[in-house]
Design a protein around this motif. Structure first.
Motif, PDB file in Angstrom:
ATOM      1  N   GLU A  36       4.525  64.959 -39.728  1.00 26.37           N
ATOM      2  CA  GLU A  36       3.276  64.732 -38.996  1.00 26.37           C
ATOM      3  C   GLU A  36       3.225  65.561 -37.714  1.00 26.37           C
ATOM      4  N   ARG A  37       4.328  65.558 -36.986  1.00 30.61           N
ATOM      5  CA  ARG A  37       4.354  66.336 -35.738  1.00 30.61           C
ATOM      6  C   ARG A  37       4.236  67.826 -36.018  1.00 30.61           C
ATOM      7  N   VAL A  58       7.475  61.315 -40.076  1.00 30.78           N
ATOM      8  CA  VAL A  58       7.107  61.543 -38.679  1.00 30.78           C
ATOM      9  C   VAL A  58       7.322  63.009 -38.292  1.00 30.78           C
ATOM     10  N   HIS A  62      -1.323  60.921 -37.502  1.00 26.54           N
ATOM     11  CA  HIS A  62      -0.030  60.590 -36.893  1.00 26.54           C
ATOM     12  C   HIS A  62      -0.094  59.249 -36.163  1.00 26.54           C
TER      13      HIS A  62
END
Length: 237
Positions: free
Chosen positions: A197-198, A194, A220
């Motif tokens: 992804e950000r 995560v 995402h």
């Protein structure tokens, strides 16, 4: 490249609405708390009385605050009956979360593309700070959901399009509530993914690469959808 010029940036009213919305969604202005008086906001923000009153009207229309005549303006309890909070049962909450992520896919992918074209250095810096805060929080921390949403709201803000911003602000409480009710969408095992992804989303925005921003946002949200779908399947067993 379609970069926003100063006269096309958010109006002072819209900026005030976004700032107060972020504080409410982040819990900095919890339910029942009293907002600063009109005079205080005018002095602190350097805006007119008209701007403050228009912003308060917008927040009332979005169900975030209520004005009690002769007393002041207060943050509404977003967990009151009748709001879109998802099912009281875990299974229902997870299914609601799936529906909300599908909604976000239709909204945020294009918002990311536009934001990549229009984001300013100041907006990118604010987003960087929010992202650093989100990355530092534990995956299961309730606050991580709110800070993560603040990052996504800032992306909508970068579009300079009040409709994207209003849509994200208006459904913000529902987005947070159903994900929290369904259980953490991000487990310790998924945390590194995560965070990556950000960071990919932010990197595309910083490069002003619209296609990469759309692709990163889509990936995402699809991965988030799959994580929640996995939670639904486990619950059904």
């Amino acid at each position: 490249m379609d970069r926003v010029t100063p006269d096309r940036r958010l109006s002072m009213t819209q900026q005030l609405v976004v700032d107060l919305t972020q504080q409410i969604l982040a819990g900095e202005l919890p339910a029942g708390s009293k907002l600063p008086t009109e005079q205080v906001i005018i002095k602190e923000r350097g805006v007119s009385r008209t701007v403050v009153r228009e912003a308060m009207s917008r927040l009332q229309a979005e169900g975030l605050v209520e004005t009690r005549h002769g007393i002041g303006t207060f943050v509404v309890d977003t967990a009151r009956p009748g709001d879109f909070q998802g099912s009281k049962h875990v299974k229902g909450g997870a299914y609601d979360a799936l529906a909300v992520i599908e909604l976000r896919l239709s909204l945020e992918v294009e918002a990311a593309g536009i934001a990549a074209q229009r984001s300013t250095p100041e907006q990118l810096q604010a987003m960087r700070e929010t992202l650093d805060t989100a990355n530092a929080l534990e995956a299961a921390d309730d606050e991580s959901t709110r800070v993560d949403f603040e990052f996504h709201l800032q992306i909508a803000q970068c579009t300079g399009n009040s409709f994207f911003i209003d849509a994200m602000a208006h459904v913000g409480n529902a987005l947070i509530a159903v994900v929290q009710q369904a259980g953490p969408a991000v487990t310790v095992e998924h945390r590194a993914l995560v965070v990556r992804e950000r960071e990919q989303i932010y990197a595309a925005l910083a490069r002003h690469d619209a296609e990469a921003a759309r692709a990163s946002m889509r990936l995402h949200l699809i991965n988030m959808l799959q994580r929640i779908r996995g939670a639904v399947e486990l619950t059904a067993q």
